[in-house]
Design a protein around this motif. Structure first.
Motif, PDB file in Angstrom:
ATOM      1  N   GLY A 377       0.800  -1.219   0.000  1.00 40.27           N
ATOM      2  CA  GLY A 377       0.000   0.000   0.000  1.00 40.27           C
ATOM      3  C   GLY A 377       0.829   1.263   0.000  1.00 40.27           C
ATOM      4  N   SER A 378       1.498   1.528  -1.101  1.00 42.53           N
ATOM      5  CA  SER A 378       2.364   2.701  -1.237  1.00 42.53           C
ATOM      6  C   SER A 378       2.253   3.213  -2.659  1.00 42.53           C
ATOM      7  CB  SER A 378       3.813   2.328  -0.919  1.00 42.53           C
ATOM      8  OG  SER A 378       4.695   3.335  -1.330  1.00 42.53           O
ATOM      9  N   TYR A 430      -3.920   7.060  -5.678  1.00 42.08           N
ATOM     10  CA  TYR A 430      -4.059   5.876  -4.839  1.00 42.08           C
ATOM     11  C   TYR A 430      -5.442   5.860  -4.216  1.00 42.08           C
ATOM     12  CZ  TYR A 430      -3.199   8.991  -0.847  1.00 42.08           C
ATOM     13  OH  TYR A 430      -3.285  10.001   0.077  1.00 42.08           O
ATOM     14  N   ASP A 431      -5.924   4.662  -3.969  1.00 43.33           N
ATOM     15  CA  ASP A 431      -7.190   4.435  -3.277  1.00 43.33           C
ATOM     16  C   ASP A 431      -7.116   3.015  -2.758  1.00 43.33           C
ATOM     17  OD1 ASP A 431      -9.652   4.884  -2.251  1.00 43.33           O
ATOM     18  OD2 ASP A 431     -10.737   4.829  -4.160  1.00 43.33           O
ATOM     19  N   ARG A 432      -7.016   2.860  -1.453  1.00 36.72           N
ATOM     20  CA  ARG A 432      -6.704   1.546  -0.904  1.00 36.72           C
ATOM     21  C   ARG A 432      -7.755   0.514  -1.313  1.00 36.72           C
ATOM     22  NH1 ARG A 432      -7.965   1.400   5.647  1.00 36.72           N
ATOM     23  NH2 ARG A 432     -10.183   1.877   5.516  1.00 36.72           N
ATOM     24  N   GLN A 433      -7.260  -0.712  -1.524  1.00 36.99           N
ATOM     25  CA  GLN A 433      -8.122  -1.851  -1.817  1.00 36.99           C
ATOM     26  C   GLN A 433      -8.307  -2.724  -0.584  1.00 36.99           C
ATOM     27  OE1 GLN A 433      -9.507  -1.978  -4.985  1.00 36.99           O
ATOM     28  NE2 GLN A 433      -8.470   0.009  -5.087  1.00 36.99           N
ATOM     29  N   SER A 434      -7.264  -2.829   0.223  1.00 35.02           N
ATOM     30  CA  SER A 434      -7.331  -3.632   1.439  1.00 35.02           C
ATOM     31  C   SER A 434      -8.236  -2.957   2.465  1.00 35.02           C
ATOM     32  CB  SER A 434      -5.928  -3.800   2.035  1.00 35.02           C
ATOM     33  OG  SER A 434      -5.984  -4.416   3.300  1.00 35.02           O
ATOM     34  N   ASN A 440      -3.942   6.668   3.661  1.00 33.74           N
ATOM     35  CA  ASN A 440      -3.095   7.496   2.813  1.00 33.74           C
ATOM     36  C   ASN A 440      -1.816   6.740   2.493  1.00 33.74           C
ATOM     37  OD1 ASN A 440      -4.552   9.953   2.360  1.00 33.74           O
ATOM     38  ND2 ASN A 440      -4.311  10.406   4.534  1.00 33.74           N
ATOM     39  N   GLN A 441      -1.351   6.864   1.257  1.00 33.39           N
ATOM     40  CA  GLN A 441      -0.278   5.989   0.794  1.00 33.39           C
ATOM     41  C   GLN A 441       0.893   6.739   0.184  1.00 33.39           C
ATOM     42  OE1 GLN A 441      -2.006   2.764  -1.505  1.00 33.39           O
ATOM     43  NE2 GLN A 441      -3.218   2.062   0.246  1.00 33.39           N
TER      44      GLN A 441
END
Length: 734
Positions: A377-378, A430-434, A440-441
Motif C-alpha cells: 500500500g504505497s 491511490y485508493d486503498r483496496q485492502s 493514505n499511501q
C-alpha cells in the motif's frame, strides 16, 4: 511510515497508530538501543528492561519481544547509575553501576560505591551476550548477593505499539533443560513455538528461573565475572549445530562487517567538531540499521517501531547516501526487484509490478491481524524504485546491475501506467483496496495528512504532488536507461510520457495565489490548496520550471514553513496545522534533506544555506547529535533545543541519511562514469564549516581523497586533490 499519533480519528482510520502512552513514549529519556539483523534491543540507562514499569523496552526479534523484562539487583536493591553509553560504532552497550548504602546488620552497612558493577552487552542476530563484571573497591571483604530477573511476554510489535488482540497464544511455564539452560516459551495462534533460551556462566545458585541469584564473596580488589547468553528461537526445537558465539568473537564479527561496509563508503571529516559528531553518529546509526541480505546491504527503517524492510524508506535512504555509498543503493534495488508484486491481491494492496511498502514477520502479520506481512500500500515506492535505478546508473555506470533488474524496471513502469493511473489522466492516484490497509499511501501516511484549505479531509482517489514528481523523473530516467541499452522505441515513449505528465502537473497542481503546488488533488480533481513541504520534492526531481522553483523556495523558507530548525510538513496557519502532530506541522529531517537537494538543483543558494544551517543547529542541539525520525514544529527560541516528538523512532535510517543529503547539497557532487570523472558543481561551504575532507570517494575501482576549503564571505571553495588511486578526474564547476 504508519501514522504515529495525533488526535484519535473516527472508526478504523487510525488503526495502525502508535499509541502515545507512557509505555510507548521513548523520546524523553533516550533509551539505549542496539540492532543486528532482525533483532534489536531497547533498554533503560541501567541496562534493564521494564524494571520500573511498562515501556516499549526489551529484546525483539522478527517483530516479537523475546525478552520483556530484565533487571539487576544488588542485595535486593537497584544499583546506582554511574554512566551509560553505547559505543560510538553502535556495537557495545556499557553501563557502570555501584551499590547504594546497604544495611548488612543491626549496626553495619555496605557503604555506597564499594562495589563497581559493569554491564557490557553485544547483540547479534537472534543472540544477546551480556558480561557482568563486579569488583570490590573497598579495603575489606564484602559479602552480598546479585539477583538477575527475566520475563518474556512474546508480544507482537503491534501489541507493544498499543494494539489490543482478542486472543493470544499460550505462554508456558519456565523450563530448565538438561544442559542447564532456562527456556521461556510461547506457542502462538499461528502454531509457531517461540523460545527465549538463557544460559548462565557460571550457573546461579539453585535452579535457574525467572529470578536467578549468585552469592558474592569478594576480597578487597577481587573481581567476579558472570556471562549471560540469550538466544531467540522459533519453530521446531533442534539440537544446536554450533554453540553461540562468545562475547569477544561476536563483537569481533560485528566490527569486521562494519569495517567492510566502511571500506565501500566515502568518509567525511571537517574543521567543525560538532559537524563531525553529527556525521559520525549518522554514519554509525546507518551501519547499525543496515541489515546484510542475500542481495546486499539494506537499511531497516528505525527502532523500535519500524525495524523491518520498508519500500520508500529504504529507497530514499539510499538516494540520500548515493554519492557516498552506492553499495547500499545496489542492495536496495536488488531487494525490491525480488520482492516486487507479481499478482493482483487486494487484501495486500498488491498489483503486478508494484514495489513493496512494508514486510513484517511477527505472529499478527502471519495471522493477517495486520495487513503488513508483505504489504504494497504505497503510491510512491514504485516510481522511486525506477528513479533510484536511473540515479544509480548515472552515479556508477554499473550497467550489469541495470540489465539484471531491467525486467523489474519495466514491470514497475507498467504498474505506473496501468494501475497507478487509476482514471487514465496521466496522474498517479491511490485508493486503498485492502479493508484494513493504509488510508493514505504517500510518505505522509497519517489518516488526516491530506486535506483541503478548510481542513476537510480529501477523498480518494488522491494524487499527491510529490508522487507526480517521482513519476515524471522515473519516466525520464527510464528513457535514458532504455536509450543507453539500445531500446529506442521505449526511450521515445517513456520520455514523451515524462513530458506529458509534467505538462499535466503544471496545469492541475499550480496554485498562483499560494506561489506553490497544491499538496494533492482529491477524487474530484479539486486541488488541496495547502502550503506543504510536499511541493519541495518537485524541486528534488526537477519537475518545476526555474521561475516556479524560485517561488516554491520562498514559500518553504517563509516563517510559516521554516521555524528555524527546519521546514515543517505543513505551514503554520493551514487548516490542520499542529506542530505536535506526526505529519501536519512537524519537522522531518529526511524531508528537509530531499528539499535541500532540490534547492541545490535550482541553485537557490541563500535559502539553501539557511536550511542547512537550521539542520546543522538541530543536530548540534540534539542528544548525541542524533537526528530523530521527526521533532515538533515549534518555532526556534534562543537557548532551547528542538522539541521532541514522544514516539519518534530513534535512531532512524532516513533521518540519519539526511546529513549525506546536506553534504550533497553543499558540494553538488556528480559523476560522469563514461568520462571517469567526478564534478563538484557550484560547491560552497557555510559560515560554520571552513574545511571539509572527503576520503575514499569511489568511481568503479578508482578512489580519491580531496580537501575543500572555504574562502571569503561568499563561501566559495578551493579543492585540493590529496590522493588518487586508479583513473578518475576531478574538477570544480563554478
Amino acid at each position: 511510515m504508519d501514522d504515529n499519533g495525533g488526535h484519535q480519528p473516527p472508526g478504523d482510520e487510525g488503526a495502525w497508530n502508535v499509541a502515545s502512552t507512557a509505555a510507548t513514549a521513548l523520546a524523553f529519556y533516550r533509551p539505549r538501543t542496539l540492532k543486528n539483523g532482525s533483532s534489536f534491543l531497547v533498554l533503560d540507562h541501567s541496562g534493564d528492561a521494564q524494571a520500573a514499569g511498562a515501556t516499549a523496552e526489551g529484546l525483539f526479534h522478527d517483530d516479537t519481544r523475546f525478552l520483556s523484562r530484565q533487571s539487576i539487583r544488588l542485595a535486593g536493591l537497584r544499583p546506582l547509575l554511574l554512566s551509560s553509553a553505547v559505543s560510538t560504532d553502535n556495537t557495545v552497550l556499557t553501563v557502570s553501576l555501584t551499590n547504594p548504602d546497604i544495611p548488612v546488620g543491626p549496626d553495619r552497612k555496605l557503604v555506597r560505591d564499594s562495589i563497581h558493577v559493569e554491564r557490557q552487552m553485544v547483540l547479534g542476530n537472534g543472540l544477546l551476550r551480556e558480561r557482568i563484571t563486579l569488583r570490590n573497591f573497598s579495603d575489606a571483604p564484602l559479602a552480598s548477593e546479585l539477583l538477575l530477573s527475566y520475563a518474556a511476554d512474546f508480544a507482537d510489535i503491534f501489541e507493544v505499539r498499543g494494539h489490543q488482540r482478542a486472543r493470544r497464544g499460550e505462554r508456558r511455564a519456565p523450563e530448565v533443560r538438561s544442559d542447564g539452560s532456562l527456556v521461556l516459551s510461547y506457542r502462538g495462534l499461528d502454531e509457531v513455538e517461540r523460545r527465549t533460551r538463557l544460559r548462565f556462566e557460571p550457573p546461579p545458585e539453585g535452579v535457574p528461573g525467572r529470578d536467578n541469584r549468585w552469592r558474592l564473596d569478594l576480597a578487597p580488589g577481587a573481581t567476579r565475572v558472570i556471562d549471560i547468553i540469550i538466544t531467540c528461537e522459533s519453530g521446531p526445537e533442534a539440537a544446536e549445530a554450533h554453540p553461540p558465539l562468545g562475547f569477544d568473537a561476536l563483537l569481533a564479527g560485528i566490527r569486521a562487517w562494519t569495517a567492510t561496509r566502511e571500506a565501500e563508503q566515502a568518509r567525511v571529516s571537517s574543521s567543525n567538531q560538532a559537524f563531525n559528531d553529527w556525521f559520525a553518529r549518522s554514519e554509525a546509526d546507518l551501519s547499525m540499521l543496515t541489515t546484510e541480505t542475500p542481495v546486499g546491504p539494506f537499511p531497516y527503517a528505525g527502532i523500535p517501531w519500524f525495524s523491518c524492510p520498508f519500500g520508500r524508506h529504504s529507497l530514499i535512504t539510499a538516494m540520500q547516501c548515493l554519492w557516498a555509498d552506492p553499495a547500499m543503493a545496489r542492495g536496495v534495488l536488488r531487494f525490491h526487484a525480488r520482492a516486487q508484486a507479481t499478482t493482483l491481491d487486494p487484501s495486500r494492496d498488491a498489483e503486478p509490478g508494484k514495489i513493496l511498502h512494508e514486510s513484517r514477520s511477527g505472529e499478527m502479520a502471519a495471522l493477517r491481524e495486520v495487513p503488513f506481512g508483505r504489504y504494497y500500500g504505497s503510491a510512491d515506492a514504485t516510481p522511486l524504485f525506477v528513479l533510484l535505478a536511473s540515479q544509480y546508473a548515472d552515479r556508477t555506470g554499473d550497467w550489469r546491475l541495470v540489465r539484471e533488474i531491467w525486467p523489474s524496471i519495466v514491470a514497475a513502469l507498467r504498474w505506473i501506467e496501468r494501475h497507478g493511473d487509476i482514471d487514465g489522466d496521466l496522474l498517479l492516484e491511490y485508493d486503498r483496496q485492502s479493508a484494513n490497509g493504509l488510508m493514505n499511501q504517500g510518505w505522509r501516511d497519517s489518516w488526516d495528512s491530506v486535506f483541503h484549505a478548510d481542513g476537510r479531509l480529501a477523498e480518494g482517489p488522491i494524487a499527491l504532488i510529490e508522487v507526480q514528481a517521482y513519476a515524471e523523473a522515473a519516466w525520464r530516467g527510464a528513457g535514458r536507461l532504455a536509450r543507453a541499452l539500445g531500446h529506442e522505441n521505449e526511450a521515445e515513449v517513456w520520455t514523451a510520457n515524462a513530458d506529458a505528465l509534467r505538462a499535466r502537473v503544471e496545469e492541475a497542481f499550480w496554485c498562483e495565489e499560494l506561489s506553490t503546488y497544491a499538496m494533492a488533488l482529491d477524487g474530484e480533481k479539486r486541488p488541496c490548496r495547502v502550503r506543504s513541504s510536499n511541493a519541495g520534492h518537485a524541486l528534488l526531481t526537477g519537475l518545476a520550471c526555474a521561475e516556479r522553483a524560485q517561488k516554491i523556495g520562498e514559500v518553504l523558507m517563509a516563517p510559516g514553513s521554516f521555524g528555524g530548525w527546519g521546514i515543517r510538513t505543513v505551514a503554520e496557519g493551514e487548516g490542520r496545522y499542529n506542530p505536535m502532530s506526526y505529519h501536519n506541522g512537524s519537522v522531518w529531517p529526511h524531508d528537509n534533506g530531499l528539499i535541500a537537494l532540490g534547492m541545490k538543483r535550482y541553485d537557490l543558494r541563500r535559502p539553501l544555506e539557511r536550511l542547512l544551517t537550521g539542520l546543522y543547529d538541530s543536530a548540534r542541539a540534539l542528544d548525541m547529535h542524533r537526528m530523530p525520525e521527526l521533532f515538533c514544529g515549534f518555532p526556534r527560541r534562543p537557548g532551547e533545543a528542538p522539541t521532541s516528538y514522544p514516539v519518534a523512532c530513534l535512531p532512524q535510517a532516513w533521518a540519519a541519511a539526511s546529513v549525506y543529503a546536506v553534504l550533497g547539497a553543499m558540494l553538488g557532487v556528480s559523476f560522469r562514469p563514461e568520462e571517469k570523472a567526478v564534478r563538484f558543481m557550484r560547491p560552497f561551504l557555510p559560515s560554520w564549516l571552513d574545511e571539509l575532507r572527503i576520503s575514499n570517494l569511489a568511481l568503479g575501482e578508482a578512489r580519491l581523497d580531496v580537501r575543500l576549503r572555504r574562502h571569503g564571505p561568499d563561501g566559495s571553495v578551493s579543492l585540493n586533490l590529496l590522493r588518487r588511486e586508479g583513473e578518475m578526474e576531478v574538477a570544480v564547476i563554478t
